[in-house]
Design an enzyme around this catalytic site. Structure first.
Site, PDB file in Angstrom:
ATOM      1  N   ARG A   1      30.140  -8.521 -25.609  1.00  0.00           N
ATOM      2  CA  ARG A   1      30.753  -9.713 -26.289  1.00  0.00           C
ATOM      3  C   ARG A   1      28.955 -10.043 -27.159  1.00  0.00           C
ATOM      4  NH1 ARG A   1      33.933 -14.358 -23.082  1.00  0.00           N
ATOM      5  NH2 ARG A   1      35.192 -14.162 -23.040  1.00  0.00           N
TER       6      ARG A   1
ATOM      7  N   GLY B   1      48.783  -7.860 -29.992  1.00  0.00           N
ATOM      8  CA  GLY B   1      50.193  -6.443 -30.406  1.00  0.00           C
ATOM      9  C   GLY B   1      49.738  -7.210 -32.540  1.00  0.00           C
TER      10      GLY B   1
ATOM     11  N   GLU C   1      10.510   3.206 -38.346  1.00  0.00           N
ATOM     12  CA  GLU C   1       9.184   4.675 -39.221  1.00  0.00           C
ATOM     13  C   GLU C   1       8.332   3.927 -39.246  1.00  0.00           C
ATOM     14  OE1 GLU C   1      12.594   4.021 -40.188  1.00  0.00           O
ATOM     15  OE2 GLU C   1      12.917   6.465 -41.510  1.00  0.00           O
TER      16      GLU C   1
HETATM   17  N1  LIG Z   1      42.183 -12.292 -16.827  1.00  0.00           N
HETATM   18  C1  LIG Z   1      40.675 -11.614 -16.749  1.00  0.00           C
HETATM   19  C2  LIG Z   1      40.419 -11.818 -18.561  1.00  0.00           C
HETATM   20  N2  LIG Z   1      40.715 -12.729 -18.860  1.00  0.00           N
HETATM   21  C3  LIG Z   1      40.774 -13.269 -20.292  1.00  0.00           C
HETATM   22  C4  LIG Z   1      40.981 -13.960 -21.072  1.00  0.00           C
HETATM   23  O1  LIG Z   1      42.285 -12.760 -22.415  1.00  0.00           O
HETATM   24  C5  LIG Z   1      39.948 -15.164 -22.192  1.00  0.00           C
HETATM   25  O2  LIG Z   1      39.010 -14.300 -23.256  1.00  0.00           O
HETATM   26  C6  LIG Z   1      39.162 -15.267 -20.955  1.00  0.00           C
HETATM   27  O3  LIG Z   1      39.906 -16.601 -20.308  1.00  0.00           O
HETATM   28  C7  LIG Z   1      38.139 -15.731 -21.656  1.00  0.00           C
HETATM   29  O4  LIG Z   1      37.720 -17.119 -20.990  1.00  0.00           O
HETATM   30  P1  LIG Z   1      35.588 -16.884 -21.005  1.00  0.00           P
HETATM   31  O5  LIG Z   1      35.084 -16.983 -22.487  1.00  0.00           O
HETATM   32  O6  LIG Z   1      35.473 -15.904 -20.214  1.00  0.00           O
HETATM   33  O7  LIG Z   1      35.593 -18.726 -20.409  1.00  0.00           O
HETATM   34  N3  LIG Z   1      39.614 -10.769 -19.070  1.00  0.00           N
HETATM   35  C8  LIG Z   1      38.986  -9.867 -17.843  1.00  0.00           C
HETATM   36  O8  LIG Z   1      38.194  -9.147 -18.047  1.00  0.00           O
HETATM   37  N4  LIG Z   1      39.157  -9.600 -16.297  1.00  0.00           N
HETATM   38  C9  LIG Z   1      40.459 -10.593 -16.038  1.00  0.00           C
HETATM   39  O9  LIG Z   1      40.145 -10.339 -14.984  1.00  0.00           O
HETATM   40  N1  LIG Z   2      17.486   0.153 -39.513  1.00  0.00           N
HETATM   41  C1  LIG Z   2      16.757   1.418 -40.540  1.00  0.00           C
HETATM   42  C2  LIG Z   2      17.101   1.605 -41.639  1.00  0.00           C
HETATM   43  N2  LIG Z   2      18.561   1.104 -42.550  1.00  0.00           N
HETATM   44  C3  LIG Z   2      18.868   1.285 -44.124  1.00  0.00           C
HETATM   45  O1  LIG Z   2      18.396   0.480 -44.190  1.00  0.00           O
HETATM   46  C4  LIG Z   2      19.384  -0.751 -44.897  1.00  0.00           C
HETATM   47  C5  LIG Z   2      18.812  -1.997 -44.512  1.00  0.00           C
HETATM   48  O2  LIG Z   2      17.518  -2.326 -45.500  1.00  0.00           O
HETATM   49  P1  LIG Z   2      16.699  -3.980 -44.760  1.00  0.00           P
HETATM   50  O3  LIG Z   2      17.483  -4.377 -45.799  1.00  0.00           O
HETATM   51  O4  LIG Z   2      15.531  -3.557 -46.349  1.00  0.00           O
HETATM   52  O5  LIG Z   2      16.177  -3.471 -43.977  1.00  0.00           O
HETATM   53  C6  LIG Z   2      20.309  -0.463 -43.856  1.00  0.00           C
HETATM   54  O6  LIG Z   2      22.086  -1.153 -44.647  1.00  0.00           O
HETATM   55  C7  LIG Z   2      20.316   1.241 -43.513  1.00  0.00           C
HETATM   56  O7  LIG Z   2      21.000   1.935 -44.773  1.00  0.00           O
HETATM   57  N3  LIG Z   2      16.578   2.894 -42.791  1.00  0.00           N
HETATM   58  C8  LIG Z   2      15.834   3.162 -42.211  1.00  0.00           C
HETATM   59  O8  LIG Z   2      15.362   4.067 -43.182  1.00  0.00           O
HETATM   60  N4  LIG Z   2      15.098   2.560 -40.877  1.00  0.00           N
HETATM   61  C9  LIG Z   2      15.548   1.976 -40.377  1.00  0.00           C
HETATM   62  O9  LIG Z   2      15.496   1.394 -39.095  1.00  0.00           O
HETATM   63 ZN   LIG Z   3      13.861   2.287 -43.466  1.00  0.00          ZN
END
Ligand SMILES: Nc1c(/N=C/[C@H](O)[C@H](O)[C@H](O)COP(=O)(O)O)[nH]c(=O)[nH]c1=O
Ligand SMILES: Nc1c(N[C@@H]2O[C@H](COP(=O)(O)O)[C@@H](O)[C@H]2O)[nH]c(=O)[nH]c1=O
Ligand SMILES: [Zn+2]
Length: 362
Positions: free
Chosen positions: A184, A298, A52
């Site tokens: 990631r 698992g 905002e």
């Molecule tokens: N083998 C495959 C995966 N394999 C993911 C593995 O479990 C492990 O997260 C990787 O080896 C991480 O390596 P790095 O961080 O990239 O160097 N993940 C995918 O999405 N596809 C696949 O084919």
């Molecule tokens: N990011 C966001 C809000 N975030 C609210 O404010 C808290 C974070 O506050 P502060 O630590 O001051 O940044 C967050 O936990 C959520 O409740 N609120 C809003 O009005 N607008 C914004 O864009």
């Molecule tokens: Zn706010």
């Protein structure tokens, strides 16, 4: 334009903050005066101005008598920034349209009350679903105080994550693997088991064409079997935490700690996922990307400690009784005990499909 059109714009603007605002939610705001957009804003980083504030600043004196569309209830507390509700009142905004209320107990309805008490017309619930979907992590952490857990698996059509000889490069193609790196980037932490560290010597970093934020690396390693020469111990690419049981002596931990790796010991002789999540939450981690292997997957599934499951399925068949599936451990013996989910989305990425599923009981 209708209220929903301007709220759609605010939701799209909010997306600018995805992966950047943790532990805050992403928020978008659009100021409209006399049917013209005069200000837009997104929250881009915790501690920086709220959406905002950016939008009202851009509107300048056109904020007077304007309507502001915000994807989250304007805050009413003095956090790292002054309350937005007061800003809107002082800026003489005429009408406030809000997609969804703020679950933060500090705000939860107080922002709306402040606005109404100041005679501002307030409407709540426009595009609520879409706005809520932007902040699954924030809502989860506000209600459960534990990090939001995404479990990711990359499997063949017959559910394997590697061949019987341990080969797994690659199951999914370039497009799907790139998508994994975006996930990631968006998560505070990435978590794997020591089995994956030993098998793949992974870097667990975010490798996107334009770079990307490296999540904190968390390794579950009951007896501290992580090889001392592993990339994650030596590459200094990201903060690395190894969570061990109470079975590891301090002398061994020191070896890793001198290399900058943080060793956190649980009080139990084996690793309980709930304790891991509580520990990560104390470190300010609000989202965890669990990327295997089968054993760790698992344990998360067995404890039903997952909030979304993202599965990439490749059109390949690996076969073999000894080729590992994606969810190891003892599994559930009875169908009545299995983890039940509902499919949220299915999309094709290159030759693979990506399925996002959400556990039913929450
Ligand atoms: N083998 C495959 C995966 N394999 C993911 C593995 O479990 C492990 O997260 C990787 O080896 C991480 O390596 P790095 O961080 O990239 O160097 N993940 C995918 O999405 N596809 C696949 O084919
Ligand atoms: N990011 C966001 C809000 N975030 C609210 O404010 C808290 C974070 O506050 P502060 O630590 O001051 O940044 C967050 O936990 C959520 O409740 N609120 C809003 O009005 N607008 C914004 O864009
Ligand atoms: Zn706010």
């Amino acid at each position: 334009m209708l209220d929903v059109d301007y709220m759609d714009l605010a939701i799209n603007v909010a997306r600018a903050g995805i992966g950047q605002t943790s532990p805050n939610p992403v928020v978008g705001a659009v100021v409209v005066n006399d049917n013209r957009v005069v200000g837009i804003g997104a929250h881009l980083r915790a501690g920086e101005p709220h959406a905002e504030v950016h939008a009202i600043r851009m509107a300048g004196e056109k904020a007077v008598n304007s309507t502001i569309y915000v994807t989250l209830e304007p805050c009413s507390h003095y956090g790292k920034t002054p309350p937005c509700a007061e800003l809107l009142i002082n800026s003489k905004v005429k009408r406030v349209v809000i997609a969804t209320t703020d679950p933060n107990p500090l705000v939860a309805g107080k922002g709306i009350k402040l606005l109404k008490d100041a005679g501002i017309s307030v409407e709540v619930g426009v595009r609520k679903e879409e706005a809520d979907a932007l902040n699954k992590v924030f809502y989860h952490t506000m209600s459960s105080k534990l990090p939001f857990v995404t479990l990711k698996a990359a499997i063949s059509l017959d559910g394997k994550i590697a061949t019987s000889t341990g080969e797994s490069k690659w199951i999914t193609g370039e497009t799907a693997r790139l998508d994994v790196h975006k996930l990631r980037h968006q998560h505070d932490a990435i978590l794997v088991g020591v089995g994956t560290v030993i098998a793949d010597n992974p870097s667990l970093t975010t490798r996107l064409p334009n770079g990307g934020k490296n999540p904190i690396r968390v390794i579950l390693d009951t007896y501290l079997r992580t090889p001392i020469d592993a990339k994650i111990v030596n590459d200094g690419e990201a903060e690395t935490i190894i969570i061990v049981s109470n079975q590891v002596e301090d002398k061994k931990k020191d070896l890793y700690q001198t290399k900058g790796v943080k060793i956190l010991s649980l009080e139990t002789k084996n690793i309980v996922i709930r304790d891991v999540l509580a520990l990560l939450s104390t470190l300010g981690i609000t989202s965890v990307f669990v990327e295997g292997g089968a054993q760790v997957n698992g344990s998360f599934v067995k404890e039903k400690a997952v909030n979304q499951v993202i599965t990439y399925i490749a059109p390949k068949i690996i076969g073999g009784n000894n080729a590992p599936g994606s969810i190891g451990g003892s599994g559930f013996e009875k169908m009545s005990e299995v983890l039940q989910l509902s499919i949220e989305s299915v999309e094709q990425l290159g030759e693979d499909i990506k399925v996002i599923a959400v556990p039913k009981e929450q």
